[in-house]
Design a protein around this motif. Sequence first.
Motif, PDB file in Angstrom:
ATOM      1  N   PHE A   2      -0.941   4.578   6.517  1.00  0.00           N
ATOM      2  CA  PHE A   2      -0.840   5.270   7.796  1.00  0.00           C
ATOM      3  C   PHE A   2      -2.158   5.937   8.162  1.00  0.00           C
ATOM      4  CE2 PHE A   2      -0.183   9.345   9.980  1.00  0.00           C
ATOM      5  CZ  PHE A   2       0.328   8.887  11.186  1.00  0.00           C
ATOM      6  N   PHE A   3      -2.740   6.642   7.192  1.00  0.00           N
ATOM      7  CA  PHE A   3      -3.992   7.348   7.461  1.00  0.00           C
ATOM      8  C   PHE A   3      -5.108   6.379   7.825  1.00  0.00           C
ATOM      9  CE2 PHE A   3      -8.043   9.233   6.194  1.00  0.00           C
ATOM     10  CZ  PHE A   3      -8.001  10.437   6.894  1.00  0.00           C
ATOM     11  N   LYS A   4      -5.231   5.294   7.055  1.00  0.00           N
ATOM     12  CA  LYS A   4      -6.277   4.299   7.321  1.00  0.00           C
ATOM     13  C   LYS A   4      -6.123   3.710   8.714  1.00  0.00           C
ATOM     14  CE  LYS A   4      -5.915   0.203   5.527  1.00  0.00           C
ATOM     15  NZ  LYS A   4      -5.838  -0.905   4.539  1.00  0.00           N
ATOM     16  N   ASN A   5      -4.897   3.348   9.079  1.00  0.00           N
ATOM     17  CA  ASN A   5      -4.673   2.746  10.395  1.00  0.00           C
ATOM     18  C   ASN A   5      -4.829   3.753  11.524  1.00  0.00           C
ATOM     19  OD1 ASN A   5      -4.210   0.107   9.543  1.00  0.00           O
ATOM     20  ND2 ASN A   5      -2.020   0.471   9.204  1.00  0.00           N
ATOM     21  N   THR A   6      -4.452   4.998  11.284  1.00  0.00           N
ATOM     22  CA  THR A   6      -4.613   6.027  12.320  1.00  0.00           C
ATOM     23  C   THR A   6      -6.086   6.227  12.658  1.00  0.00           C
ATOM     24  OG1 THR A   6      -2.605   7.186  11.628  1.00  0.00           O
ATOM     25  CG2 THR A   6      -4.181   8.429  12.930  1.00  0.00           C
ATOM     26  N   VAL A   7      -6.912   6.317  11.638  1.00  0.00           N
ATOM     27  CA  VAL A   7      -8.354   6.456  11.869  1.00  0.00           C
ATOM     28  C   VAL A   7      -8.904   5.230  12.583  1.00  0.00           C
ATOM     29  CG1 VAL A   7     -10.615   6.600  10.745  1.00  0.00           C
ATOM     30  CG2 VAL A   7      -8.723   8.028   9.936  1.00  0.00           C
ATOM     31  N   ASN A  30      -7.527   5.018  16.326  1.00  0.00           N
ATOM     32  CA  ASN A  30      -8.119   6.062  17.168  1.00  0.00           C
ATOM     33  C   ASN A  30      -9.575   5.758  17.469  1.00  0.00           C
ATOM     34  OD1 ASN A  30      -6.352   8.305  18.007  1.00  0.00           O
ATOM     35  ND2 ASN A  30      -5.875   8.441  15.824  1.00  0.00           N
ATOM     36  N   TYR A  42       1.457   6.646   2.974  1.00  0.00           N
ATOM     37  CA  TYR A  42       0.563   7.590   3.638  1.00  0.00           C
ATOM     38  C   TYR A  42      -0.855   7.042   3.714  1.00  0.00           C
ATOM     39  CZ  TYR A  42      -1.768  11.763   5.189  1.00  0.00           C
ATOM     40  OH  TYR A  42      -2.519  12.647   5.921  1.00  0.00           O
ATOM     41  N   GLU A  43      -1.265   6.368   2.640  1.00  0.00           N
ATOM     42  CA  GLU A  43      -2.612   5.787   2.628  1.00  0.00           C
ATOM     43  C   GLU A  43      -2.777   4.780   3.763  1.00  0.00           C
ATOM     44  OE1 GLU A  43      -5.384   2.923  -0.239  1.00  0.00           O
ATOM     45  OE2 GLU A  43      -3.457   3.670  -0.943  1.00  0.00           O
ATOM     46  N   HIS A  66      -0.715   8.777  17.980  1.00  0.00           N
ATOM     47  CA  HIS A  66       0.079   9.753  17.245  1.00  0.00           C
ATOM     48  C   HIS A  66       1.077   9.103  16.291  1.00  0.00           C
ATOM     49  CE1 HIS A  66      -0.701  12.308  21.059  1.00  0.00           C
ATOM     50  NE2 HIS A  66      -1.655  12.484  20.172  1.00  0.00           N
ATOM     51  N   GLN A  67       1.389   7.845  16.514  1.00  0.00           N
ATOM     52  CA  GLN A  67       2.348   7.155  15.653  1.00  0.00           C
ATOM     53  C   GLN A  67       2.011   5.676  15.606  1.00  0.00           C
ATOM     54  OE1 GLN A  67       6.432   7.398  16.936  1.00  0.00           O
ATOM     55  NE2 GLN A  67       7.172   6.008  15.345  1.00  0.00           N
ATOM     56  N   GLU A 117       0.849  -1.192   0.000  1.00  0.00           N
ATOM     57  CA  GLU A 117       0.000   0.000   0.000  1.00  0.00           C
ATOM     58  C   GLU A 117       0.880   1.236   0.000  1.00  0.00           C
ATOM     59  OE1 GLU A 117      -4.047  -0.447   2.291  1.00  0.00           O
ATOM     60  OE2 GLU A 117      -2.446  -1.174   3.585  1.00  0.00           O
TER      61      GLU A 117
END
Length: 311
Positions: A74-79, A82, A71-72, A149-150, A68
């Motif tokens: 990272f963003f998906k997993n961050t959402v 959280n 950034y895609e 955050h990470q 993948e």
Amino acid sequence: MYSLSEWVLGSTQELEISESRFQRIKEAKKLLSEGLAIEEKWEILVSNYVDLESDCLSATTSHMLFSEQPYEAFFKNTVLFNKRLVNLLTASRLYSEQIESHIGRCFPDSSQIKDEVKSWKSKAYDSMFEYRFMEALRNYAQHRGLAVHQITVGGSWTDVEREDAELRNGIKLFTHKSKVEDDSAFKKTVVKEMPEKVDLMLMVRVYISELSKIHLKARELLKDRLAEAREVISSSIDEYVELSNSSEDKKVLGLHAIHWDESVKPKKAIEKQSLLLEWDDMRVALTKKNGSLGNLKKWVVTSSLDYKKKF
């Protein structure tokens, strides 16, 4: 007048009981309802924890197998994480803040019981950074900002020299001290204890373990009282079944303890208390299902093929 009767159409047997027995039945139902409420809220909390752990495994597997955009992913997993953390923290607040009231209502004549429950939580808070951190993070996440955050996902070989070496993959979730230290919504005394990066899964596991210990204490405190309450309902059902000559495999329908107004004809029901135990069976089932989680820090789920270790 008070009686045990089936609240159904047609004529039924009626077993007259005393007012005090009616009140005991009423109180028994209240006690069992409080016990069920505690187990339901614990089930909600544990289920949210399972969701978080399951998503950690799923995200790790996806990273291991699929390509993948960084950034895609990272963003998906961050959402995702959280969302899971917010759900978990909300469920922990629901459980932690309401358990005192539920237990207190089971001991209406004792003002010390709620204080005892508070002391369990206070001792956990005072003795463990992980507990203090999760409480502070809960307030922060519900009023100000996100918890994760990470996210780091990756793997390493167990031993490159061995033919049976494994490339073991894992995931880490972090809260950064720099993201919260200047925010008044995050408790300052806890910020001072934080390392630069806080391992969230470690914090979660220790926190759930400590809440599990509190939950087991609550169960032990309520055990005899709930058993007595269940017996009040059970014995009333059995007595009515014997009166009505029902076979053992046939349950009476719509059995209630009823307070009647006999000043009118036909007599009118003033108050009814249903008599059944199927709903309390759910409390018993949840008690059996959700055992001790007192050592989650050391529990690991693995799909390793290393059969030299027995499990």
